[in-house]
Motif scaffolding. Structure first.
Motif, PDB file in Angstrom:
ATOM      1  N   ILE A 131      83.873  10.312 -17.472  1.00 49.09           N
ATOM      2  CA  ILE A 131      83.906  10.936 -16.143  1.00 49.09           C
ATOM      3  C   ILE A 131      85.187  10.478 -15.466  1.00 49.09           C
ATOM      4  CG2 ILE A 131      82.737  11.168 -13.920  1.00 49.09           C
ATOM      5  CD1 ILE A 131      80.114  10.359 -15.454  1.00 49.09           C
ATOM      6  N   HIS A 132      85.938  11.437 -14.945  1.00 52.06           N
ATOM      7  CA  HIS A 132      87.268  11.118 -14.421  1.00 52.06           C
ATOM      8  C   HIS A 132      87.639  12.028 -13.257  1.00 52.06           C
ATOM      9  CE1 HIS A 132      87.796  14.377 -17.316  1.00 52.06           C
ATOM     10  NE2 HIS A 132      88.833  14.748 -16.591  1.00 52.06           N
ATOM     11  N   LEU A 133      88.677  11.602 -12.547  1.00 55.08           N
ATOM     12  CA  LEU A 133      89.262  12.396 -11.468  1.00 55.08           C
ATOM     13  C   LEU A 133      90.566  12.996 -11.957  1.00 55.08           C
ATOM     14  CD1 LEU A 133      88.922  10.289  -8.202  1.00 55.08           C
ATOM     15  CD2 LEU A 133      88.278  12.675  -8.485  1.00 55.08           C
ATOM     16  N   ARG A 134      90.737  14.277 -11.736  1.00 53.83           N
ATOM     17  CA  ARG A 134      91.975  14.966 -12.106  1.00 53.83           C
ATOM     18  C   ARG A 134      92.987  14.876 -10.970  1.00 53.83           C
ATOM     19  NH1 ARG A 134      91.903  19.037 -16.172  1.00 53.83           N
ATOM     20  NH2 ARG A 134      94.091  19.231 -15.606  1.00 53.83           N
ATOM     21  N   CYS A 135      94.243  14.926 -11.327  1.00 59.12           N
ATOM     22  CA  CYS A 135      95.355  14.884 -10.383  1.00 59.12           C
ATOM     23  C   CYS A 135      95.855  16.308 -10.143  1.00 59.12           C
ATOM     24  CB  CYS A 135      96.503  14.062 -10.964  1.00 59.12           C
ATOM     25  SG  CYS A 135      96.020  12.417 -11.502  1.00 59.12           S
ATOM     26  N   ASP A 136      96.169  16.621  -8.893  1.00 56.01           N
ATOM     27  CA  ASP A 136      96.698  17.934  -8.548  1.00 56.01           C
ATOM     28  C   ASP A 136      97.743  17.772  -7.455  1.00 56.01           C
ATOM     29  OD1 ASP A 136      97.037  20.691  -8.477  1.00 56.01           O
ATOM     30  OD2 ASP A 136      95.466  20.948  -6.967  1.00 56.01           O
ATOM     31  N   PRO A 137      98.998  18.033  -7.757  1.00 55.54           N
ATOM     32  CA  PRO A 137      99.520  18.513  -9.023  1.00 55.54           C
ATOM     33  C   PRO A 137      99.603  17.380 -10.039  1.00 55.54           C
ATOM     34  CG  PRO A 137     101.334  18.148  -7.522  1.00 55.54           C
ATOM     35  CD  PRO A 137     100.066  17.883  -6.748  1.00 55.54           C
ATOM     36  N   ASP A 138      99.607  17.772 -11.322  1.00 53.31           N
ATOM     37  CA  ASP A 138      99.733  16.746 -12.359  1.00 53.31           C
ATOM     38  C   ASP A 138     101.045  16.849 -13.134  1.00 53.31           C
ATOM     39  OD1 ASP A 138      99.308  18.864 -14.116  1.00 53.31           O
ATOM     40  OD2 ASP A 138      97.503  18.016 -15.004  1.00 53.31           O
ATOM     41  N   LEU A 139     101.850  17.874 -12.875  1.00 48.87           N
ATOM     42  CA  LEU A 139     103.106  18.044 -13.605  1.00 48.87           C
ATOM     43  C   LEU A 139     104.041  16.842 -13.472  1.00 48.87           C
ATOM     44  CD1 LEU A 139     104.859  19.716 -15.461  1.00 48.87           C
ATOM     45  CD2 LEU A 139     105.760  20.903 -13.429  1.00 48.87           C
ATOM     46  N   PRO A 140     104.218  16.251 -12.278  1.00 45.54           N
ATOM     47  CA  PRO A 140     105.092  15.078 -12.211  1.00 45.54           C
ATOM     48  C   PRO A 140     104.597  13.907 -13.070  1.00 45.54           C
ATOM     49  CG  PRO A 140     104.703  15.944 -10.011  1.00 45.54           C
ATOM     50  CD  PRO A 140     103.766  16.661 -10.936  1.00 45.54           C
ATOM     51  N   LEU A 141     103.288  13.734 -13.167  1.00 48.32           N
ATOM     52  CA  LEU A 141     102.729  12.670 -14.013  1.00 48.32           C
ATOM     53  C   LEU A 141     102.912  13.004 -15.488  1.00 48.32           C
ATOM     54  CD1 LEU A 141      99.624  12.124 -11.807  1.00 48.32           C
ATOM     55  CD2 LEU A 141     101.267  10.326 -12.377  1.00 48.32           C
ATOM     56  N   ARG A 142     102.703  14.273 -15.854  1.00 50.16           N
ATOM     57  CA  ARG A 142     102.927  14.699 -17.237  1.00 50.16           C
ATOM     58  C   ARG A 142     104.399  14.486 -17.619  1.00 50.16           C
ATOM     59  NH1 ARG A 142      98.943  18.173 -19.540  1.00 50.16           N
ATOM     60  NH2 ARG A 142      97.284  18.675 -18.072  1.00 50.16           N
ATOM     61  N   THR A 143     105.294  14.819 -16.699  1.00 51.73           N
ATOM     62  CA  THR A 143     106.723  14.663 -16.951  1.00 51.73           C
ATOM     63  C   THR A 143     107.079  13.194 -17.141  1.00 51.73           C
ATOM     64  OG1 THR A 143     107.190  16.678 -15.711  1.00 51.73           O
ATOM     65  CG2 THR A 143     109.024  15.144 -16.016  1.00 51.73           C
ATOM     66  N   LEU A 144     106.535  12.341 -16.301  1.00 54.37           N
ATOM     67  CA  LEU A 144     106.785  10.901 -16.411  1.00 54.37           C
ATOM     68  C   LEU A 144     106.252  10.363 -17.749  1.00 54.37           C
ATOM     69  CD1 LEU A 144     108.005   8.486 -14.974  1.00 54.37           C
ATOM     70  CD2 LEU A 144     105.911   8.300 -13.625  1.00 54.37           C
ATOM     71  N   THR A 145     105.067  10.785 -18.143  1.00 57.64           N
ATOM     72  CA  THR A 145     104.510  10.378 -19.435  1.00 57.64           C
ATOM     73  C   THR A 145     105.392  10.862 -20.584  1.00 57.64           C
ATOM     74  OG1 THR A 145     102.238  10.208 -18.658  1.00 57.64           O
ATOM     75  CG2 THR A 145     102.531  10.646 -21.004  1.00 57.64           C
TER      76      THR A 145
END
Length: 180
Positions: free
Chosen positions: A87-101
């Motif tokens: 069970i988790h919380l999603r990030c919105d927007p998540d593109l900056p986190l995806r880019t950092l990863t």
């Protein structure tokens, strides 16, 4: 209790959820509750497992990536459950986190996110796991007064996770103009 050999995590702290996640961590295995006030039990994993013993050069690479990444905001408000019951919380927007990863994973190709176990890496904060009496709905009810969380992502922490030894090893501020 299974003893952990320990592993490192490049992560973003989520202070507003730390009390909740800390309590859930203690429920499952109190040896992973940290005494380090800088340690974020509630966090968004950027890259893990990372290097157990990073060199100064490795740390400099993370510092450069952090310096080149401006701080940004995201909202944590949507509770979901992965197919494995996490069970988790999603990030919105998540593109900056995806880019950092992606930037960190490209810089450290021997350290794929989650050891390469998942095709698509979804930025999230782990809250709990489905079990008797624990569902996405019960977790949502417990966090109703806290959510949504508006998070300013402005730092990367290098966390060490090990039984009775969870702590922050390094921390880097995002954005070249904000470096200390």
């Amino acid at each position: 209790m299974t003893r952990s050999p320990g592993h490192s995590v490049l992560a973003v702290r989520v202070d507003r959820l730390d009390g909740y996640v800390r309590a859930r961590t203690a429920h499952y295995d109190a040896s992973f509750v940290s005494a380090d006030p800088a340690f974020g039990h509630a966090h968004i994993t950027l890259l893990a497992p990372w290097l157990a013993d990073p060199t100064p050069s490795d740390l400099d690479v993370v510092a450069r990536i952090a310096a080149q990444t401006p701080g940004f905001d995201t909202v944590l408000g949507r509770i979901e459950t992965f197919p494995d019951g996490l069970i988790h919380l999603r990030c919105d927007p998540d593109l900056p986190l995806r880019t950092l990863t992606r930037s960190l994973a490209a810089a450290f190709p021997r350290c794929p996110p989650y050891g390469g176990r998942f095709g698509e890496v979804v930025p999230h904060v782990t809250l709990d796991r489905v079990a008797d009496g624990i569902t996405q709905e019960t977790v949502a009810a417990e966090l109703a007064a806290t959510l949504p969380v508006v998070l300013r992502v402005d730092r990367i922490d290098l966390q060490w996770w090990e039984n009775d030894n969870c702590h922050v090893r390094e921390s880097w501020k995002l954005g070249a103009d904000d470096r200390r």
